[in-house]
Design a protein around this motif. Structure first.
Motif, short mmCIF file in Angstrom:
data_model
loop_
_atom_site.label_atom_id
_atom_site.label_comp_id
_atom_site.label_asym_id
_atom_site.label_seq_id
_atom_site.Cartn_x
_atom_site.Cartn_y
_atom_site.Cartn_z
N GLN A 31 -0.72 7.92 -0.51
CA GLN A 31 -0.16 7.47 0.52
C GLN A 31 -0.99 7.46 1.48
O GLN A 31 -1.72 8.44 1.80
N THR A 32 -1.27 6.31 2.18
CA THR A 32 -2.18 6.40 3.40
C THR A 32 -1.18 5.93 4.46
O THR A 32 0.13 5.66 4.21
N ASP A 34 -0.77 3.01 5.92
CA ASP A 34 -0.19 1.77 5.79
C ASP A 34 0.32 1.34 4.49
O ASP A 34 0.98 0.41 4.37
N GLU A 35 -0.13 2.29 3.37
CA GLU A 35 0.69 1.88 2.05
C GLU A 35 0.85 3.05 1.16
O GLU A 35 0.36 4.14 1.34
N VAL A 37 0.39 3.59 -2.81
CA VAL A 37 -0.05 2.87 -4.28
C VAL A 37 0.04 3.88 -5.37
O VAL A 37 -0.47 5.02 -5.23
#
Length: 170
Positions: A31-32, A34-35, A37
């Protein structure tokens, strides 16, 4: 500059981070800001037991301590075990000519071992008085079952706590 504007300015200057999340089924996600994955390689949130711990420890004559892996028929036969006391987790398979007892006991600090001991001690006594070997086990053999064996050594064999603890630890 207001306090809010000051915090917002400092937040913009923070270094970006990545957080890894592991689900119960072993899937991992990165998790960053913005998203989120999914990462290719699953990694479990617990240690996977790849090698059975199937060697029971002899505590005193007739009393063995171990994990649930020791409940295998080959192990029971090898150590001459004819009684199995399961604490908190039932023996995975029950074989003929083995006497089993299951005692419910959660592996939690607030579990009342006095209640468990009142069920366990007569069963252990029965096995030892008949000169039979007994396996006392829980899931891993490191918490509930050693506590029960220490309690037995104190209450029945009249050992001090320190001597009972050291006997089991050895």
């Amino acid at each position: 500059m207001s306090f809010l504007k000051s915090l917002q300015a400092k937040k913009r200057n923070l270094k970006s981070t990545e957080t890894y999340i592991t689900s119960v089924d072993g899937r991992r996600f990165k998790q960053t800001k913005d998203e989120v994955v999914e990462v290719e390689k699953p990694q479990y949130g617990y240690v996977v037991d790849t090698k059975p711990d199937d060697t029971p420890s002899k505590i005193i004559d007739h009393i063995y301590l171990g994990s649930q892996d020791c409940c295998d028929e080959k192990v029971l036969r090898e150590y001459g075990i004819t009684y199995v006391l399961s604490i908190g987790i039932e023996a995975p398979v029950q074989y003929p000519n083995i006497t089993y007892k299951f005692v419910e006991c959660l592996d939690l600090p607030e579990s009342d071992l006095v209640i468990s001991l009142s069920e366990c001690i007569p069963f252990i006594k029965r096995a030892t008085y008949e000169n039979c070997n007994i396996l006392v086990h829980c899931n891993a053999g490191v918490s509930r079952s050693p506590s029960v064996v220490v309690g037995y050594l104190i209450l029945v064999e009249k050992l001090s706590y320190v001597d009972a603890y050291n006997t089991v630890k050895k």
